[in-house]
Design a protein around this motif. Sequence first.
Motif, PDB file in Angstrom:
ATOM      1  N   PHE A  73     -10.877  -6.919   2.176  1.00 36.33           N
ATOM      2  CA  PHE A  73      -9.655  -6.550   2.534  1.00 36.33           C
ATOM      3  C   PHE A  73      -9.262  -5.822   1.147  1.00 36.33           C
ATOM      4  CE2 PHE A  73      -8.817  -9.417   6.276  1.00 36.33           C
ATOM      5  CZ  PHE A  73      -9.481  -8.723   7.051  1.00 36.33           C
ATOM      6  N   ALA A  77      -7.941  -1.938   1.210  1.00 38.03           N
ATOM      7  CA  ALA A  77      -6.536  -1.358   0.658  1.00 38.03           C
ATOM      8  C   ALA A  77      -6.739  -0.414  -0.306  1.00 38.03           C
ATOM      9  CB  ALA A  77      -5.829  -2.777   0.142  1.00 38.03           C
ATOM     10  N   LYS A  80      -7.854   3.001   1.175  1.00 34.94           N
ATOM     11  CA  LYS A  80      -6.971   3.464   1.908  1.00 34.94           C
ATOM     12  C   LYS A  80      -5.665   4.064   1.114  1.00 34.94           C
ATOM     13  CE  LYS A  80      -5.778   1.487   5.777  1.00 34.94           C
ATOM     14  NZ  LYS A  80      -5.549   0.613   6.978  1.00 34.94           N
ATOM     15  N   ARG A  81      -5.098   3.419   0.261  1.00 39.29           N
ATOM     16  CA  ARG A  81      -3.902   3.537  -0.346  1.00 39.29           C
ATOM     17  C   ARG A  81      -4.001   3.949  -1.757  1.00 39.29           C
ATOM     18  NH1 ARG A  81      -0.205  -2.021   1.280  1.00 39.29           N
ATOM     19  NH2 ARG A  81      -0.693  -1.640   3.460  1.00 39.29           N
ATOM     20  N   PHE A  86      -2.057  -0.366  -4.298  1.00 39.28           N
ATOM     21  CA  PHE A  86      -2.447  -1.556  -3.958  1.00 39.28           C
ATOM     22  C   PHE A  86      -2.081  -2.491  -5.192  1.00 39.28           C
ATOM     23  CE2 PHE A  86      -5.682  -4.537  -5.453  1.00 39.28           C
ATOM     24  CZ  PHE A  86      -5.956  -5.290  -4.171  1.00 39.28           C
ATOM     25  N   ASP A  89       1.665  -3.247  -3.859  1.00 38.37           N
ATOM     26  CA  ASP A  89       1.429  -4.303  -2.660  1.00 38.37           C
ATOM     27  C   ASP A  89       1.119  -5.696  -3.193  1.00 38.37           C
ATOM     28  OD1 ASP A  89       1.392  -4.540   0.410  1.00 38.37           O
ATOM     29  OD2 ASP A  89      -0.440  -5.187  -0.315  1.00 38.37           O
ATOM     30  N   ARG A  90       0.173  -5.644  -3.896  1.00 38.07           N
ATOM     31  CA  ARG A  90      -0.249  -7.082  -4.352  1.00 38.07           C
ATOM     32  C   ARG A  90       0.773  -7.754  -5.329  1.00 38.07           C
ATOM     33  NH1 ARG A  90      -2.861  -5.792  -0.280  1.00 38.07           N
ATOM     34  NH2 ARG A  90      -4.705  -6.844  -0.021  1.00 38.07           N
ATOM     35  N   GLU A 415      -2.628  -3.460   9.550  1.00 39.39           N
ATOM     36  CA  GLU A 415      -3.760  -3.862   8.630  1.00 39.39           C
ATOM     37  C   GLU A 415      -3.631  -5.264   8.340  1.00 39.39           C
ATOM     38  OE1 GLU A 415      -4.208  -3.487   3.853  1.00 39.39           O
ATOM     39  OE2 GLU A 415      -2.904  -2.377   4.621  1.00 39.39           O
ATOM     40  N   GLU A 418      -3.712 -10.337   3.986  1.00 39.31           N
ATOM     41  CA  GLU A 418      -4.680 -11.088   3.259  1.00 39.31           C
ATOM     42  C   GLU A 418      -4.263 -12.525   2.928  1.00 39.31           C
ATOM     43  OE1 GLU A 418      -5.915 -10.363  -1.421  1.00 39.31           O
ATOM     44  OE2 GLU A 418      -6.683  -8.976  -0.205  1.00 39.31           O
TER      45      GLU A 418
END
Length: 418
Positions: A73, A77, A80-81, A86, A89-90, A415, A418
Amino acid sequence: MSTANGSDRLHGLDAVRGYALMLGIVYHATMSFLPGPQFWPVIDTHRSLFLSGVFFVSHMFRMTTFFLIAGFFGHMAVEKRGVAAFVKDRTKRIALPLVVGWPILFAAIVGASIYGAYVASGHMPTMQEHAAAVAHAPTPPPLAFPLTHLWFLYLLLWLYAATLGLRALVLRFDAQGRIRASADAVVASVVESPLAPLALGVPTMLVFLFGGPWRQWFGVQTPDSSLIPNAEAAVAYFTAFGFGWLLHRQGGLLNILSRRWPLYLALALGLTGACLATAGVAPLLTLAKPGWPTAAYAACYAVATWSWTFAMIGLALKHLSNESPMRRYIADSSYWLYLIHLPIVMVLQAMVARLDAPAEVKILIVLGVAFPLMFASYQLMVRRTFIGAILNGRRAAPKSQKASRKSARLPAHPEPAE
């Protein structure tokens, strides 16, 4: 990887990720009932070899499976991003829960441990008892820090940083794509071979044998007590994460795992039986001794780990690939449940510790109370709140909004969390 097939496969992978985290809750619930030397803060009056077996088997593969899917995953990500999105987001979904959640959960775990000690002894621990426990504790590792069960978030941050660093180097010095093509060829040849668990188990087997002192009954040592991950965890889980990352580049290879899951399950069961026959069902804290028996055990354990991982993923891809609201709910809630479960489980273990009942009955009580409480907290406090937006990357839409979206025939492709 086509959109339809890709979506189907992602439902299966997301289910496995959620169930792996749920299995971790069961894993911790068994720990007060293990026979032999005690290393858990809550000690029950009844022990169980069956629950010891559940502990042993679940520890073999649950985190390897989790990190493989995290890598899969993760690559999705990034593709896609982009890297910047990424990282943002994380940071929100992994680093923020770790930083904010750790002091709260650590305090709760300490309180649950004190309560467990009180139930076991009938009085609050004294300073003398605490000093004696500290004196007999093992030597702390370098940069010791009690990460507790949140170690998986800390290790994920390490894995993200290392993988993005390697990715940047490859993109910088591999303009022709030769390294990536070679990596894809290796991954394809590994997955296509029935000996895939053996090939992927080699790094773990080698670190067992040459990575320092090893308590073989416990397999990969949990990296929960230091800011520097131990060699076993670093090698085993980076292998899983990196393989998952590269596997996403050729998603069609998942079809092979879907077809071969019975073979891998049979191999996992056989090798796990061999490990238990060698080491016994009851926990052993002793260190492994050099020699061929230990090498054979290390090989069986490492290959069994990957056999279980491929069997569980393949089984899910084969039978859980259809969209299911219940499985989706479990997958969405699993992150929150895993974050909060440990002090809850420990308190419940302490509450049943003096109950005159078999250990198997007690663990059903513990889980039968813990899961409804935790699901209720998710529904009321998380699912449609800012906490859910942080943990799962979005808020769950209210039923009215979902009905409106369905009537308008707007496709929804969430999506996987995770």
